[in-house]
Design a protein around this motif. Structure first.
Motif, PDB file in Angstrom:
ATOM      1  N   ARG A  39       5.793  -8.838  -3.778  1.00 25.74           N
ATOM      2  CA  ARG A  39       6.498  -9.877  -3.026  1.00 25.74           C
ATOM      3  C   ARG A  39       7.269 -10.827  -3.943  1.00 25.74           C
ATOM      4  NH1 ARG A  39       4.897 -10.790   2.267  1.00 25.74           N
ATOM      5  NH2 ARG A  39       6.722 -12.160   2.292  1.00 25.74           N
ATOM      6  N   GLU A  88       7.405  -3.721   1.472  1.00 28.50           N
ATOM      7  CA  GLU A  88       7.005  -4.972   2.122  1.00 28.50           C
ATOM      8  C   GLU A  88       7.999  -6.086   1.840  1.00 28.50           C
ATOM      9  OE1 GLU A  88       3.097  -7.923   2.490  1.00 28.50           O
ATOM     10  OE2 GLU A  88       3.162  -6.359   0.961  1.00 28.50           O
ATOM     11  N   VAL A  89       8.488  -6.151   0.607  1.00 34.08           N
ATOM     12  CA  VAL A  89       9.430  -7.211   0.259  1.00 34.08           C
ATOM     13  C   VAL A  89      10.735  -7.064   1.038  1.00 34.08           C
ATOM     14  CG1 VAL A  89      10.464  -6.003  -1.729  1.00 34.08           C
ATOM     15  CG2 VAL A  89      10.465  -8.490  -1.660  1.00 34.08           C
ATOM     16  N   GLY A 145       9.378  -9.490   3.718  1.00 37.82           N
ATOM     17  CA  GLY A 145       9.901 -10.615   2.955  1.00 37.82           C
ATOM     18  C   GLY A 145      11.285 -11.040   3.399  1.00 37.82           C
TER      19      GLY A 145
END
Length: 660
Positions: A210, A260-261, A265
């Motif tokens: 992240r 995920e980022v 994010g």
């Protein structure tokens, strides 16, 4: 400009200055204040590099200031409280909100705990604020409790009435149930004052989970600068809408199982890529494109793994095509040998690279047109347009990109140190390499300045212009171009690593800089190129992980150069043997800290587990450094000189005082 014009300009400047200091008294008071500041110790600088999205480790080291907070705790309480209690106190400072929740559940007499803890925190606060002016400390205090903290920090406890006053403040805070808030405020002030300025020497993005959380934390920091890393400029290029940079970002993220980022994010949907990949590559071999797995990273089922591999293959092919378009558009990059799609013989199952021919691990590429291998198919073009729109419309990504441009650059000279992420490109004979990319024969500092200007052009130039397109292409060049100052290698072997089993083809030859940066004379020549001379000037470098487990020393060239990339990223830790280096530069000198891997924030809070850091002082000053010896001191001295000129103007009558 002749002498009279110069005098007239000086007088106009002094007239403007007189609006801020309208009387002799006002100007004199400011001179006295500034002169006093010059004789205070310099503030502490904290250096970190190559964070690579590892937000938990970054947050912990940011909180503990590479051990500086625990050092202050030990200075004050080593002889009065146990090691365990000191560890608890330090953890409270790092994570006050989370630690207070635990305290509420485990401590029987909360009032007694509050009394003891608040007194200890105030003592630490008094210690870390002692080298600043009272005015600067006040500016660092939280709005809600600023007056109270200021009073407590400046109370004379030897005077009986003042002691009662002090104790009454503490008791009242506890009685009205504001103790938790006050603890949090004091912990924030301590961390704010321990480090005066933070330097990030590149590579906030990629690899780890992240990077966006790290960027949010940096945007809240009171004083920070950033030297761009090659992974940072890649994301900056993606934020401009560069399809090539977007494809490279996605290729990296899928390779390292780190979407995920992108999705959580930055709120960027990868559905268009997933649908396209499932349609085109469903019945195609994707075994070469399975994402890498590190630590506790998990793809939960076989279908997820298959989809990730298909998406990876889809974006990898698109990336090779778009990079080819960049190279064909920019022959000045001098990288025609990296045009590899047209060198593939899919019937034969091989590719020609330089003088060699290598067997391919995969020959199933249904979207590659043999007649025009670098052209996107209609479907690929549509996917990239949708992704481009999503990157341009990600408010958070655009906010972070603007912050990188406003706080960042290719290098920084700060208090005698030269900070940059990658390298100053050099030739085999040790001379500075000349570039003709967007310039004519520039090298060293001149090229770095020009390169930064072009990088900014990629973001700020008018859309649709040649300047905008070249700026976007140049951001890709900075990411992985031949001898780019941020990349520092001959080429990036993305194609080879995916499709060729022979690892000898994967070699990415480093720029000669990395052979010369152990040479003290070369480092001094680089420092002089940037106007830095003297025994306490250093190069602070990131980018290339230091293989500590193999005995490599991060301090090179007899202390002239320090490499502080030691493996924040978990993917690099098996190679480096540690979890990163950081630097602390205070008024007594510079010390380097080597950090062990960080477990989890939860573990740190529950077990008061700090990151163990082995610290070595490698440049100790003969006497304590004062602010007058720093860059800020030079600015303050210029202000003093200007104010003295204003005083003379008042006294001579050239400018009249305004007592209104």
């Amino acid at each position: 400009m002749d002498y009279k014009e110069h005098q007239a300009n000086d007088l106009r400047y002094l007239e403007l200055l007189s609006r801020q200091y309208p009387t002799v008294q006002a100007a004199s008071t400011e001179i006295i204040n500034l002169q006093a500041i010059l004789n205070l110790p310099k503030g502490t600088e904290h250096f970190m590099s190559d964070l690579h999205g590892e937000y938990e480790a970054f947050f912990h080291i940011l909180n503990n200031c590479s051990g500086a907070v625990r050092e202050k705790v030990d200075i004050l309480f080593e002889n009065s409280i146990s090691r365990e209690e000191r560890a608890k106190l330090a953890t409270l400072i790092y994570y006050p909100e989370e630690k207070l929740e635990e305290i509420h559940e485990t401590v029987a007499d909360l009032n007694e705990w509050y009394k003891i803890t608040l007194n200890r925190l105030i003592e630490i606060c008094r210690l870390v604020s002692s080298k600043y002016t009272r005015s600067k400390v006040r500016k660092a205090l939280p709005k809600d409790y600023g007056y109270i903290i200021d009073e407590l920090l400046n109370t004379n406890y030897e005077v009986h009435n003042k002691k009662d006053y002090y104790e009454n403040i503490i008791s009242t805070i506890i009685d009205i149930d504001r103790a938790d808030d006050f603890v949090k405020s004091l912990c924030g002030v301590i961390k704010r004052l321990v480090v005066d300025h933070l330097h990030i020497v590149g590579d906030i993005f990629d690899r780890g989970p992240r990077a966006d959380i790290i960027m949010d934390l940096l945007m809240k920091h009171h004083s920070v600068d950033i030297q761009w890393g090659n992974h940072d400029v890649l994301w900056m290029g993606a934020a401009t809408g560069s399809r090539t940079c977007i494809a490279a970002v996605l290729n990296n993220s899928i390779t390292y199982n780190n979407l995920e980022v992108i999705e959580t994010g930055y709120g960027i949907s990868l559905r268009p890529l997933a649908l396209f990949a499932n349609e085109v590559y469903r019945d195609v071999d994707t075994s070469c494109f399975a994402p890498k797995m590190f630590g506790d990273a998990v793809i939960y089922n076989a279908k997820d793994l298959e989809l990730a591999a298909r998406m990876h293959k889809a974006i990898a092919v698109i990336l090779q095509k778009l990079e080819g378009q960049v190279l064909l558009r920019n022959p000045q990059f001098g990288m025609e040998d990296r045009l590899l799609l047209d060198k593939m013989d899919l019937e034969k199952g091989s590719v020609r690279i330089g003088e060699g021919e290598y067997p391919l691990l995969d020959t199933a590429f249904p979207t590659i047109d043999r007649e025009n291998p670098y052209a996107l198919s209609d479907e690929e073009a549509a996917v990239m347009e949708q992704l481009k729109f999503a990157f341009l419309r990600s408010e958070k990504l655009q906010r972070h990109a603007k912050f990188l441009y406003s706080k960042g650059g290719l290098y920084k000279c700060f208090n005698g140190n030269l900070l940059f992420h990658g390298c100053i490109p050099m030739n085999p004979d040790g001379s500075f390499m000349k570039f003709d990319i967007g310039c004519r024969g520039l090298s060293g500092k001149s090229f770095m300045d020009r390169a930064e200007a072009i990088a900014r052009q990629g973001y700020y130039a008018k859309p649709g212009t040649k300047e905008k397109q070249f700026g976007k292409d140049f951001l890709w060049f900075l990411w992985c171009g031949r001898n780019s100052p941020l990349f520092g290698r001959d080429h990036i072997a993305t194609f080879e690593r995916m499709l060729i089993a022979d690892e000898s083809s994967w070699a990415e030859e480093k720029n000669p800089y990395y052979s010369y940066y152990n040479d003290e004379g070369v480092c001094e020549r680089i420092l002089e190129e940037f106007g830095l001379r003297g025994p306490h000037c250093h190069i602070i470098n990131g980018h290339v992980p230091v293989k500590s487990k193999d005995g490599e020393n991060p301090v090179k060239a007899h202390g002239r150069l320090i490499v502080i990339d030691g493996g924040f990223c978990r993917a690099y830790q098996p190679t480096t043997g540690i979890a990163g280096y950081t630097l602390i530069y205070n008024s007594w000198g510079i010390r380097i800290a080597a950090h062990e891997p960080f477990s989890t924030t939860k573990d740190a809070i529950e077990h008061n587990k700090d990151i163990f850091s082995a610290t070595v002082v490698f440049d100790r000053m003969e006497s304590r450094i004062k602010i007058k010896e720093t860059d800020n001191g030079a600015r303050l001295q210029r202000n003093i000189d200007d104010l003295k000129c204003l005083l003379q103007a008042y006294k001579s009558g050239s400018i009249k005082e305004d007592h209104a």
